[in-house]
Design an enzyme around this catalytic site. Structure first.
Site, short mmCIF file in Angstrom:
data_model
loop_
_atom_site.label_atom_id
_atom_site.label_comp_id
_atom_site.label_asym_id
_atom_site.label_seq_id
_atom_site.Cartn_x
_atom_site.Cartn_y
_atom_site.Cartn_z
N GLU A 112 1.29 -0.37 -4.99
CA GLU A 112 0.25 0.59 -5.33
C GLU A 112 0.88 1.98 -5.38
O GLU A 112 1.06 2.64 -4.36
CB GLU A 112 -0.89 0.56 -4.31
CG GLU A 112 -2.04 1.51 -4.65
CD GLU A 112 -2.40 2.47 -3.54
OE1 GLU A 112 -3.33 3.26 -3.74
OE2 GLU A 112 -1.76 2.44 -2.47
N ASP A 168 0.82 -1.21 0.00
CA ASP A 168 0.00 0.00 0.00
C ASP A 168 0.86 1.26 0.00
O ASP A 168 1.89 1.33 0.66
CB ASP A 168 -0.89 -0.01 1.25
CG ASP A 168 -1.86 1.15 1.29
OD1 ASP A 168 -2.76 1.19 0.44
OD2 ASP A 168 -1.72 2.02 2.18
#
Length: 467
Positions: free
Chosen positions: A256, A228
């Site tokens: 990401e 993330d």
């Protein structure tokens, strides 16, 4: 062929008991053709069982300890989580764990800290020096020292966005701390994202994250990790962290990096030594634009400036995810009329690894597209040559041939192979009812209906899995 399911969305409720649902649905995932299943953050977050998991509180609490108002996480208990992982593994599917390391929220106590107030829109600009009370003490009293005795405090963070003493919100960088320099340059420096921002220049933090990564991967059997908010974390960190985890196992890593700029993604891949794949955000926005503009969009540009076109071996393709859902900060959902076409564009081509969003499993057409992926291999003939109708075909035993229209109905001349001469092709999706007979040269005239997608195969069948 590797195919990933994102098995959650932002609006899953705690009443859904997601871990149990995933275990119950695992056989269906296998039959559809998924090889890996991406699970949401499994650890305790700020709001306990009402938290989606991205506001991480305790990385060691998977729904085992009474913290933040609950034992369970939003998705269930630790035992249910372990059972879901084991069930997927037993059916031959890998598990992709969601890893959130950039920040922590829900601290147990405050500390008095000297800070510099920063311009939130230009993180290089200092405003004033002051003293605040910041939520930076993480004591984990519900867990104690089980699994780890590491406690977090102000030395382990660089900044916060709230002063408990005055109730003031802002961006407060701790005196003596500096932003990471090898970082995304949006807003001058995009080190800070939310909560208590973790200091990746602190050796104790690095050691703790190495130890936790080993503990987590030893305790649960993963095939990969979804990382993330990587654009907010020092670019030096993940190559070292992943190398540490990969000493004893192979591990798919997907970062990401939320940017539509292909240059930024390419730079990050280089800076991180090509240690991971990245979500193809530029492709998502191309799909979004196509769905918004309808026949005003030129389909010949659908792969323009995308990762899957330029560096396909590092591209994780997707249509939507939990962050793009309506009501979220990155909302950019693909319109319903284009969702089947968008899924065909990621699933029925060989380049990249596609990730299907859980809500799309409710669409019967998309379920058929997922099953058809097994036939998307071999020599491909690409016809991205018309503004409103594109197509491609695979020269193989099934002859998978895909057509997409964003305007009127179109008829397209397509070669599927001389070995199919005299054979009959039909749309396996059932969107077009025409029958195509292949001529002696291996060519057929294939139709796609208005604003639709068709996927033709020999006799219109979705054959049993060849994997």
């Amino acid at each position: 062929m590797r195919t990933i399911l994102q098995a959650f969305d932002w609006y899953v409720s705690k009443e859904d008991r997601l871990w149990n649902t995933i275990a119950d649905e695992a056989q269906m995932y296998k039959e559809l053709g998924f090889t890996d299943v991406w699970l949401p953050p499994a650890y305790k977050a700020k709001y306990g069982d009402d938290d989606a998991g991205y506001g991480v509180y305790d990385l060691y609490d998977m729904g085992e300890f009474n913290q933040k108002g609950s034992v369970n996480t939003k998705y269930g208990s630790e035992k249910e989580y372990a059972h879901a992982v084991e069930t997927l593994n037993s059916l031959g599917m890998g598990v992709i764990a969601d890893i959130v390391l950039n920040h922590k929220l829900g601290a147990d106590d405050v500390e008095t800290i000297q800070v510099i107030s920063m311009n939130e829109f230009n993180r290089k600009e200092n405003i004033e020096r002051l003293e605040i009370k910041a939520w930076t003490k993480f004591l984990f009293e519900g867990r104690g020292d089980v699994y780890s005795n590491f406690k977090w405090h102000k030395d382990h963070f660089t900044s916060v966005d709230f002063d408990q003493n005055t109730g003031r919100k802002g961006l407060f960088k701790f005196v003596g701390k500096e932003w990471d320099q090898n970082i995304d340059l949006e807003l001058g420096n995009y080190d800070y994202l939310m909560g208590a921002d973790v200091d990746f220049n602190n050796p104790a933090v690095i050691e703790e994250y190495m130890n936790w990564g080993t503990w987590y991967t030893d305790k649960y059997n993963f095939s990969g990790v979804r990382l993330d908010a990587v654009k907010h974390i020092s670019f030096e960190f993940f190559p070292k962290w992943l190398a540490h985890l990969r000493k004893n196992q192979s591990l798919l890593a997907i970062g990401e990096y939320w940017s539509s700029d292909l240059r930024a993604l390419s730079n990050y891949l280089m800076e991180t030594e090509y240690s991971m794949m990245l979500f193809d955000v530029p492709l998502h926005f191309n799909l979004f634009d196509a769905s918004q503009q309808r026949h005003y969009y030129d389909l010949r540009d659908i792969f323009k400036n995308t990762l899957v076109l330029n560096q396909p071996q590092f591209a994780l393709t997707f249509v939507d995810n939990h962050d793009t859902q309506t009501g979220q900060s990155l909302q950019s959902m693909i319109e319903p009329w284009f969702r089947e076409s968008a899924n065909a564009l990621i699933l029925l081509r060989e380049s990249g690894i596609p990730c299907v969003f859980r809500p799309d499993l409710h669409d019967e057409g998309i379920r058929k597209i997922i099953k058809l992926r097994q036939h998307a291999h071999g020599l491909m003939s690409d016809m991205l040559d018309e503004e409103h109708c594109i197509a491609w075909s695979f020269i193989n035993d099934v002859g998978l041939t895909v057509l997409i229209s964003n305007h009127e109905s179109y008829l397209k001349k397509i070669f599927v192979g001389v070995h199919h001469a005299g054979k009959t092709f039909k749309d396996a999706l059932g969107n077009c009812d025409e029958v195509v007979v292949i001529d002696s040269k291996g060519i057929g005239m294939f139709r796609v209906n208005k604003e639709s997608v068709s996927a033709y195969t020999l006799e219109g069948k979705i054959y049993e899995s060849v994997s």
